[in-house]
Design a protein around this motif. Sequence first.
Motif, mmCIF file in Angstrom:
data_model
loop_
_atom_site.group_PDB
_atom_site.id
_atom_site.type_symbol
_atom_site.label_atom_id
_atom_site.label_comp_id
_atom_site.label_asym_id
_atom_site.label_seq_id
_atom_site.Cartn_x
_atom_site.Cartn_y
_atom_site.Cartn_z
ATOM 1 N N GLU A 69 32.272 46.468 45.756
ATOM 2 C CA GLU A 69 33.194 45.437 46.236
ATOM 3 C C GLU A 69 33.201 44.229 45.312
ATOM 4 N N SER A 70 32.048 43.856 44.805
ATOM 5 C CA SER A 70 31.974 42.722 43.880
ATOM 6 C C SER A 70 32.726 43.014 42.591
ATOM 7 N N ILE A 72 35.258 45.072 42.268
ATOM 8 C CA ILE A 72 36.688 45.070 42.587
ATOM 9 C C ILE A 72 37.212 43.644 42.651
ATOM 10 N N LEU A 73 36.471 42.736 43.294
ATOM 11 C CA LEU A 73 36.917 41.342 43.381
ATOM 12 C C LEU A 73 36.934 40.674 42.008
ATOM 13 N N THR A 75 37.358 42.186 39.108
ATOM 14 C CA THR A 75 38.482 42.760 38.367
ATOM 15 C C THR A 75 39.803 42.169 38.842
ATOM 16 N N ALA A 76 39.965 42.011 40.136
ATOM 17 C CA ALA A 76 41.194 41.417 40.667
ATOM 18 C C ALA A 76 41.359 39.980 40.179
ATOM 19 N N GLY A 77 40.286 39.222 40.162
ATOM 20 C CA GLY A 77 40.361 37.850 39.651
ATOM 21 C C GLY A 77 40.717 37.799 38.183
ATOM 22 N N VAL A 79 42.426 40.055 36.511
ATOM 23 C CA VAL A 79 43.820 40.463 36.358
ATOM 24 C C VAL A 79 44.753 39.316 36.713
ATOM 25 N N VAL A 80 44.451 38.600 37.776
ATOM 26 C CA VAL A 80 45.279 37.455 38.155
ATOM 27 C C VAL A 80 45.247 36.393 37.056
#
Length: 93
Positions: A69-70, A72-73, A75-77, A79-80
């Motif tokens: 989960e860490s 994924i978060l 990676t999402a940050g 990408v943003v």
Amino acid sequence: MSSKATLRNVIAAIFAAVFSVTLFDAVLHLSNMINPGVSNIYNALGTQIAPNLVTVVIFDFRAYDTLGESIILLTAGLVVLLIFGRGLLGDKR
């Protein structure tokens, strides 16, 4: 294209290449890291950490879940930031 944008693209390409090589190496050697059954770490340290082996295994799987989960978060940050980080705040052009 300005030299600043070119330098940014070169740095991004270098980071992407290093990340890709690291990821490929990790996936390639993943089967060497997997040990079937109960590992020696659980047998040696498991009873000192938790009262029984089942608790140790469940906590270990929960730790992997939390790590996933860490990642994924993170990676999402990233990408943003890569998508929306190109402009300047308050740019009047």
